[in-house]
Design a protein around this motif. Structure first.
Motif, PDB file in Angstrom:
ATOM      1  N   UNK A  73     -44.622 -43.046  45.249  1.00 24.52           N
ATOM      2  CA  UNK A  73     -45.722 -42.354  44.509  1.00 24.52           C
ATOM      3  C   UNK A  73     -44.467 -41.173  44.283  1.00 24.52           C
ATOM      4  N   UNK A  74     -43.706 -39.991  43.336  1.00 26.50           N
ATOM      5  CA  UNK A  74     -43.227 -38.996  43.144  1.00 26.50           C
ATOM      6  C   UNK A  74     -44.064 -37.856  42.631  1.00 26.50           C
ATOM      7  N   UNK A  75     -43.862 -37.136  43.342  1.00 26.66           N
ATOM      8  CA  UNK A  75     -44.946 -36.650  43.820  1.00 26.66           C
ATOM      9  C   UNK A  75     -44.220 -34.026  44.264  1.00 26.66           C
ATOM     10  N   UNK A  76     -44.806 -34.179  42.419  1.00 23.13           N
ATOM     11  CA  UNK A  76     -44.613 -32.613  43.182  1.00 23.13           C
ATOM     12  C   UNK A  76     -45.716 -32.007  43.411  1.00 23.13           C
ATOM     13  N   UNK A  77     -45.200 -30.479  44.236  1.00 20.64           N
ATOM     14  CA  UNK A  77     -46.350 -30.196  44.636  1.00 20.64           C
ATOM     15  C   UNK A  77     -45.404 -28.121  44.432  1.00 20.64           C
ATOM     16  N   UNK A  78     -46.369 -27.766  43.295  1.00 20.79           N
ATOM     17  CA  UNK A  78     -45.806 -26.428  43.104  1.00 20.79           C
ATOM     18  C   UNK A  78     -46.780 -25.333  43.648  1.00 20.79           C
ATOM     19  N   UNK A  79     -46.485 -24.347  44.051  1.00 18.57           N
ATOM     20  CA  UNK A  79     -47.356 -23.481  44.970  1.00 18.57           C
ATOM     21  C   UNK A  79     -47.224 -21.850  43.850  1.00 18.57           C
ATOM     22  N   UNK A  80     -48.289 -21.524  43.356  1.00 22.83           N
ATOM     23  CA  UNK A  80     -48.250 -20.087  42.918  1.00 22.83           C
ATOM     24  C   UNK A  80     -48.503 -18.696  43.181  1.00 22.83           C
ATOM     25  N   UNK A  81     -47.936 -17.962  44.299  1.00 24.28           N
ATOM     26  CA  UNK A  81     -48.793 -17.201  45.262  1.00 24.28           C
ATOM     27  C   UNK A  81     -47.878 -15.077  44.450  1.00 24.28           C
ATOM     28  N   UNK A  82     -48.926 -14.525  43.647  1.00 21.61           N
ATOM     29  CA  UNK A  82     -47.507 -12.979  43.764  1.00 21.61           C
ATOM     30  C   UNK A  82     -46.791 -12.944  45.052  1.00 21.61           C
ATOM     31  N   UNK A  83     -48.187 -13.091  45.920  1.00 17.93           N
ATOM     32  CA  UNK A  83     -47.217 -11.799  47.099  1.00 17.93           C
ATOM     33  C   UNK A  83     -46.347 -12.707  48.158  1.00 17.93           C
ATOM     34  N   UNK A  84     -46.614 -14.088  47.464  1.00 14.67           N
ATOM     35  CA  UNK A  84     -45.698 -15.198  48.625  1.00 14.67           C
ATOM     36  C   UNK A  84     -46.483 -15.436  49.500  1.00 14.67           C
TER      37      UNK A  84
END
Length: 445
Positions: A73-84
């Motif tokens: 499977x092609x998988x994309x994981x995007x993590x969002x955190x304004x403080x890193x």
């Protein structure tokens, strides 16, 4: 070859299920329809996951999404955190890790929590290039393998500790030491009831460094999977604030909220979660430079009315205070707040280790804990699907990992694993009901 539908993924994740009720078949049908078109296979769009939060829970979910997604499977994981990475409460936590309550009673599912957290720690150490080592420099250490000692301070606590110490995990054993053995382990330790409980395999983690190493482990996992398959896996970190969930829903197959106490600030979840906020302050102390006597590198950290996490012969963190219903999310601490924390924590620490009075207060750090409701199995994290709560406006599914409280380091491995499995299979039923029963509890005000 295209990947199996979500219903097949569910049965693959739960091989012990051999009988299927009408409800299960209906759930599987709904699961199979959770994506509008086949995703993840060669030539098709990737499975896209958004993980909100780069603390313990968020990085655990990201790691397990990359690890457990089908290889083809092609998988994309995007993590969002304004403080890193590690910029929130996880990064300023105390770092003491063991599967027991303060009364050294093995926590519910403690063996599983311990195993999964240790698995993630090993992955982080490998990514950090420090697997199996214990460096002497506090700035370089990821893990201090010193154990933890717990001396009782009251008659009632002494009786409870002795009883609970009879049962323990082999992988994190308990030893009852007499006063001589305890004071040999920690010279100057006060042992008023002539014994202490020792956890030789308990750990002290550098939370910020561990989270950075775990993020590197996630990157390595994605890179390795991409090199071994024609279907790449991708991981990206976005240092930006997410105002609401629906702004992401059109771009992702699943959005997993791992924001700790800040989950309640999302408009879709405001006043809907049974969580209480609690701000904790940790005080940092150091031995004066002209003091010859040091804390032994072989001596454990100390757990009592205040815990003492020793990061080296001259550095210790003491915690933690509890300020309920706080709305102060800043990790910085004012001079007044720091002094109040010092005055509260130092007497508790010196009650079991009088030598701490020779150490100088350096600074303080703070974070907001998201405290879950108490259940018959203890204070358990809140997991599950949020589609009904959020309101479906697309084919995106929403998931929650919240309420890890003061045990995020212990809980994060298992809850991240279970949530990733649920998101991949589109099935909340893979999560034990003890973690989803919070939905019938009245939200905290």
């Amino acid at each position: 070859m295209p990947p199996p539908p979500c219903s097949s993924a569910t049965s693959r994740l739960l091989p012990s299920l051999t009988l299927y009720s009408r409800r299960t078949v209906a759930a599987a049908s709904a699961s199979a329809a959770c994506y509008p078109a086949p995703a993840g296979g060669h030539g098709r769009r990737p499975l896209r996951y958004a993980v909100l939060g780069a603390g313990f829970a968020g990085l655990s979910v990201a790691w397990h999404l990359l690890k457990r997604s089908p290889r083809d499977s092609r998988v994309s994981v995007d993590i969002y955190d304004e403080n890193g990475v590690g910029g929130g409460a996880s990064g300023v936590s105390g770092g003491l890790l063991h599967p027991y309550s303060p009364k050294v009673k093995l926590l519910w599912r403690g063996a599983e929590f311990w195993k999964e957290s240790m698995d993630l720690l090993r992955s982080a150490e490998q990514a950090n290039g420090t697997a199996g080592s214990d460096t002497t420099s506090p700035d370089e250490s990821l893990i201090w393998r010193r154990g933890i000692v717990r001396p009782p301070t009251t008659v009632k606590a002494a009786d409870i500790l002795l009883e609970n110490a009879q049962s323990c995990l082999k992988s994190c054993s308990l030893q009852v030491l007499d006063s001589d053995a305890a004071q040999c382990l920690v010279p100057g330790l006060r042992v008023p009831f002539d014994f202490a409980v020792y956890m030789p395999l308990a750990l002290n983690i550098n939370p910020k460094k561990y989270l950075q190493a775990l993020f590197s482990a996630c990157q390595n996992l994605a890179d390795e999977a991409s090199s071994l398959s024609s279907e790449p896996k991708k991981l990206k970190l976005y240092k930006q604030h997410v105002d609401n969930l629906h702004q992401l829903s059109g771009d992702y197959d699943s959005v997993i909220i791992c924001l700790g106490a800040k989950a309640c600030s999302l408009p879709e979840l405001a006043n809907k979660l049974p969580l209480r906020t609690c701000r904790g302050v940790i005080a940092e102390f150091q031995l004066p430079s002209d003091t010859v006597e040091e804390y032994s590198n072989q001596s454990p950290s100390i757990l009592s009315d205040a815990w003492m996490a020793f990061q080296g012969p001259r550095t210790v963190s003491i915690g933690s205070t509890w300020q309920w219903k706080s709305e102060n999310y800043s990790s910085s601490v004012s001079d007044e707040e720091a002094l109040t924390a010092k005055d509260e924590l130092l007497p508790k620490a010196s009650g079991v280790y009088p030598g701490i009075s020779k150490w100088d207060f350096v600074h303080a750090r703070a974070g907001i804990r998201a405290m879950p409701p108490l259940t018959t199995n203890g204070s358990l994290p809140l997991l599950g699907c949020l589609d009904e709560m959020v309101g479906k406006k697309s084919n995106c599914k929403f998931w929650l990992v919240g309420g890890l409280g003061a045990r995020g380091l212990l809980y994060h491995g298992l809850v991240g694993k279970m949530t990733a499995e649920a998101a991949i299979s589109c099935d909340e039923n893979v999560i034990p009901s003890e973690f989803t029963c919070w939905k019938v509890i009245k939200p905290s005000q």
